[in-house]
Design a protein around this motif. Structure first.
Motif, mmCIF file in Angstrom:
data_model
loop_
_atom_site.group_PDB
_atom_site.id
_atom_site.type_symbol
_atom_site.label_atom_id
_atom_site.label_comp_id
_atom_site.label_asym_id
_atom_site.label_seq_id
_atom_site.Cartn_x
_atom_site.Cartn_y
_atom_site.Cartn_z
ATOM 1 N N VAL A 251 -45.215 13.384 17.210
ATOM 2 C CA VAL A 251 -45.489 13.515 15.577
ATOM 3 C C VAL A 251 -45.886 15.009 15.716
ATOM 4 C CG1 VAL A 251 -47.028 12.867 13.807
ATOM 5 C CG2 VAL A 251 -46.021 11.060 15.440
ATOM 6 N N LYS A 252 -44.941 15.833 15.202
ATOM 7 C CA LYS A 252 -45.286 17.128 15.192
ATOM 8 C C LYS A 252 -44.373 17.779 14.022
ATOM 9 C CE LYS A 252 -46.641 21.223 17.710
ATOM 10 N NZ LYS A 252 -46.202 22.255 16.805
ATOM 11 N N GLY A 253 -44.880 18.046 12.863
ATOM 12 C CA GLY A 253 -43.991 18.484 11.783
ATOM 13 C C GLY A 253 -44.247 17.558 10.453
ATOM 14 N N GLU A 254 -43.561 17.837 9.297
ATOM 15 C CA GLU A 254 -43.850 17.358 7.652
ATOM 16 C C GLU A 254 -43.281 15.889 7.908
ATOM 17 O OE1 GLU A 254 -45.569 16.634 4.449
ATOM 18 O OE2 GLU A 254 -46.040 18.413 5.621
ATOM 19 N N GLY A 255 -43.859 14.836 7.167
ATOM 20 C CA GLY A 255 -43.331 13.795 6.979
ATOM 21 C C GLY A 255 -43.570 12.544 8.147
ATOM 22 N N LYS A 256 -44.178 13.178 9.344
ATOM 23 C CA LYS A 256 -44.692 12.199 10.449
ATOM 24 C C LYS A 256 -46.034 11.760 10.618
ATOM 25 C CE LYS A 256 -40.712 13.380 13.256
ATOM 26 N NZ LYS A 256 -40.270 14.016 14.447
ATOM 27 N N ALA A 257 -46.331 10.611 10.919
ATOM 28 C CA ALA A 257 -47.804 10.402 11.147
ATOM 29 C C ALA A 257 -47.874 9.198 12.198
ATOM 30 C CB ALA A 257 -48.426 9.579 9.916
ATOM 31 N N THR A 258 -48.780 9.090 12.766
ATOM 32 C CA THR A 258 -48.939 8.289 14.024
ATOM 33 C C THR A 258 -50.525 7.518 13.868
ATOM 34 O OG1 THR A 258 -48.996 7.807 16.205
ATOM 35 C CG2 THR A 258 -50.353 9.728 15.802
ATOM 36 N N ILE A 259 -50.378 6.198 14.174
ATOM 37 C CA ILE A 259 -51.746 5.304 13.990
ATOM 38 C C ILE A 259 -52.046 4.952 15.524
ATOM 39 C CG2 ILE A 259 -52.461 3.084 13.274
ATOM 40 C CD1 ILE A 259 -50.321 3.296 10.874
ATOM 41 N N THR A 260 -53.164 5.005 15.898
ATOM 42 C CA THR A 260 -53.815 4.787 17.263
ATOM 43 C C THR A 260 -54.937 3.643 17.005
ATOM 44 O OG1 THR A 260 -53.289 6.975 18.297
ATOM 45 C CG2 THR A 260 -54.994 5.480 19.439
ATOM 46 N N ILE A 261 -54.734 2.558 17.721
ATOM 47 C CA ILE A 261 -55.683 1.458 17.706
ATOM 48 C C ILE A 261 -55.796 1.086 19.133
ATOM 49 C CG2 ILE A 261 -56.636 -0.536 16.488
ATOM 50 C CD1 ILE A 261 -54.313 -0.368 14.638
ATOM 51 N N GLU A 262 -56.949 1.566 19.806
ATOM 52 C CA GLU A 262 -57.521 1.212 20.957
ATOM 53 C C GLU A 262 -58.569 0.635 20.783
ATOM 54 O OE1 GLU A 262 -56.458 0.612 24.621
ATOM 55 O OE2 GLU A 262 -55.246 2.243 23.885
ATOM 56 N N ASP A 263 -59.844 1.163 21.349
ATOM 57 C CA ASP A 263 -61.070 0.561 21.025
ATOM 58 C C ASP A 263 -61.525 0.922 19.737
ATOM 59 O OD1 ASP A 263 -61.799 -0.621 23.678
ATOM 60 O OD2 ASP A 263 -62.013 1.146 24.579
ATOM 61 N N SER A 264 -61.363 2.281 19.437
ATOM 62 C CA SER A 264 -61.484 2.743 18.025
ATOM 63 C C SER A 264 -60.036 3.037 17.500
ATOM 64 C CB SER A 264 -62.413 4.177 17.861
ATOM 65 O OG SER A 264 -61.766 4.882 18.813
ATOM 66 N N GLY A 265 -60.027 3.641 16.306
ATOM 67 C CA GLY A 265 -58.398 3.944 15.868
ATOM 68 C C GLY A 265 -58.550 5.303 14.909
ATOM 69 N N ALA A 266 -57.287 5.606 14.674
ATOM 70 C CA ALA A 266 -57.080 6.770 13.679
ATOM 71 C C ALA A 266 -55.617 6.941 13.292
ATOM 72 C CB ALA A 266 -57.321 7.946 14.739
ATOM 73 N N VAL A 267 -55.718 7.504 12.175
ATOM 74 C CA VAL A 267 -54.221 7.804 11.467
ATOM 75 C C VAL A 267 -54.177 9.223 11.425
ATOM 76 C CG1 VAL A 267 -52.710 7.675 9.613
ATOM 77 C CG2 VAL A 267 -54.320 5.943 10.123
ATOM 78 N N ARG A 268 -53.100 10.003 12.064
ATOM 79 C CA ARG A 268 -53.185 11.409 12.277
ATOM 80 C C ARG A 268 -51.641 12.073 11.911
ATOM 81 N NH1 ARG A 268 -54.744 9.188 17.404
ATOM 82 N NH2 ARG A 268 -56.930 9.618 17.691
ATOM 83 N N VAL A 269 -51.729 13.267 11.620
ATOM 84 C CA VAL A 269 -50.473 14.064 11.407
ATOM 85 C C VAL A 269 -50.843 15.326 12.018
ATOM 86 C CG1 VAL A 269 -50.091 13.331 9.167
ATOM 87 C CG2 VAL A 269 -51.447 15.011 9.442
ATOM 88 N N MET A 270 -49.606 16.187 12.398
ATOM 89 C CA MET A 270 -50.054 17.371 13.147
ATOM 90 C C MET A 270 -49.197 18.406 12.493
ATOM 91 S SD MET A 270 -48.840 18.522 17.038
ATOM 92 C CE MET A 270 -49.651 17.023 17.628
#
Length: 516
Positions: A251-270
């Motif tokens: 996920v590097k660049g416009e239009g992409k996002a990633t979701i991480t859900i481990e113990d905690s979680g996050a939604v990220r773009v780069m």
């Protein structure tokens, strides 16, 4: 034959992977360590236990997969969870436990700073939201409430900095972990003077700043012998788990996002630009020069369903929580989307994005006489995912999101991945049996070794072949229920504050009775 070893210092354990130079997994092992909640809002870990566990797992992986095959270790690359703080004395010895990202003891200080002009200035400079998770606030809390520890502290380290110091004798912190402290100016890549002054420390109390490709120094001779590794084995400082999970999913660049859900979680773009937000809802963490990982984190991810499982699951094997989780997932699949009107606010550990309220609490809403355990199971999962969606919805105000990927042991459970696709109404990509953080560390290492010319080139090689397509009917149902979830999260602000105050007032009553 050569290999790259990655070490991830996660919230509940350490993962060690060995990769070939072409990115194939040779083997992996994981070791666990506990988190202690000794008082309300406290979340701590024993740094020496983390170090011993890391050594044990690394040594076992080397003895099982590497040394018997006479594979040479080209480098070892570290990643770690963010926002930890450990005070050490002049000899590098820990002064108590490490304070983790989930610790909310500095919530009073955070509320006051967040409302001030200084808070807005620090957010603009550091990219770190004003919240008790921030080492900036943790150090300030220690200064005011644990004066003896503050006085004795020679350095304030992250867990990764402590582990690296134990192995090499060097005090270092990479740009990524540093940019999550609330103490680093992400524009100048120097410790921020106003933040240092607020925390009551000088830059000398912090580790040396280092780019993510930095070699930390040689292993101490004792560990060269114990691990059977030569002195020239390269030790890379690496990055944070969040940044590497994003890189590992390409996920590097416009239009992409990633979701991480481990113990905690996050939604990220780069991307190359910092997300600016007057409401201070997003983080902006530095990976390399002019490359920022931005988004929002949640305190309440897979750890919340693990809590539910431990309280209400059926343990056929009392030591195997994964079997119990699987059984509950199968039970949840038999309940229609929306859990027959039962909603769950998953804020058992307070909350970060998008509400940034350390006093937020969990709640089930909409309960009626026909609800059974299976409805609670599905509502719990849906509540965790509603919170993830609320972060993504807020992030979409700033960045166009056309495609999603998902990673993390909880997020990649098929039932959960499908729920994410339905909620966002977008296809979700992933690769089964794939660990994004560790692969991101491999990409970083491979770039440092010259296998790739840049992280851009490395990210473009990532393939996520498995696709979950959204169910539009389920999306419509979730959209209606999410509207209520979102309103409750805001409307209950006063009640969250009140119950937090009562917890501070009466939280020790049980212990008092026990002493009697």
């Amino acid at each position: 034959m050569k290999c790259i070893i990655t070490i991830e210092l996660g919230t509940n354990g350490v993962r060690v992977f060995a990769f070939t130079l072409s990115g194939q997994v040779i083997g992996s092992l994981k070791g666990y360590y506990p988190t202690f909640h000794t008082e309300p809002d406290h979340s701590e870990q024993d740094p020496e236990q983390i170090f011993i566990t890391t050594l044990y797992v690394l040594k076992n992986l080397l003895n099982e997969y590497i040394h018997p095959k006479k594979i040479k270790v080209a480098c070892i690359c570290f990643s770690a969870a963010m926002h930890s703080v450990l005070a050490v004395d002049k000899n590098g010895n820990p002064l108590g436990n490490a304070i983790t990202w989930a610790d909310n003891r500095a919530k009073k200080e955070a509320q006051e700073l967040r409302r001030s002009a200084l808070g807005k200035k620090l957010y603009a400079a550091t990219g770190t939201p004003i919240h008790p998770m921030s080492p900036l606030l943790k150090i300030a809390w220690i200064r005011s409430n644990d004066k003896e520890r503050f006085k004795q502290a020679n350095k304030f380290l992250s867990i990764k900095s402590y582990i690296v110091h134990q192995l090499t004798g060097e005090y270092m912190i990479d740009y990524s972990i540093a940019s999550a402290t609330g103490l680093l100016n992400i524009h100048t890549i120097k410790w921020e003077a106003d933040a240092l002054q607020y925390a009551g420390i000088t830059a000398a109390k912090l580790p040396e700043l280092a780019p993510i490709f930095t070699a930390t120094g040689k292993l101490k001779k004792a560990y060269q012998q114990s691990l059977r590794l030569p002195a020239e084995t390269k030790i890379l400082i690496g990055s944070s788990d969040g940044c590497l999970a994003t890189l590992g999913d390409g996920v590097k660049g416009e239009g992409k996002a990633t979701i991480t859900i481990e113990d905690s979680g996050a939604v990220r773009v780069m991307g190359p630009a910092v997300l600016k937000d007057e409401q201070m809802r997003f983080f902006n963490y530095l990976l390399t020069d002019n490359c920022y990982v931005s988004g929002g984190p949640t305190n309440n991810g897979g750890n919340i369903f693990e809590w539910f499982t431990r309280q209400f699951g059926d343990f056929t094997n009392p030591f195997d929580i994964e079997d119990s989780i699987q059984q509950l997932m199968e039970e949840a699949a038999k309940v229609p989307a929306g859990s027959d009107g039962l909603l769950f606010l998953p804020y058992l550990l307070g909350e970060r994005a998008p509400i940034w309220n350390a006093n937020a609490r969990g709640a089930y809403f909409g309960l009626h006489i026909k609800h059974e355990r299976r409805h609670f199971v599905r509502a719990t999962i849906e509540g965790i995912m509603y919170e993830i969606y609320s972060i993504g919805k807020t992030l979409a105000e700033q960045r166009t999101i056309k495609s999603l990927s998902v990673n993390g042991s909880f997020g990649t459970i098929p039932f959960c991945t499908q729920l994410i696709a339905d909620l966002f109404n977008k296809p979700v990509r992933l690769r089964q049996q794939f660990h994004s953080v560790s692969f991101g560390a491999w990409l970083l290492s491979a770039t440092e070794m010259g296998i790739y010319k840049s992280l851009d080139e490395a990210a473009k090689t990532v393939e996520l072949p498995d696709v979950y397509k959204p169910n539009k009917q389920h999306h419509a149902i979730y959209a209606d229920y999410f509207g209520i979830f979102e309103k409750l999260s805001v409307k209950l602000y006063d009640e969250f504050e009140a119950i937090g105050g009562l917890q501070q007032k009466y939280g020790v009553v049980e212990d008092v009775f026990k002493k009697k």
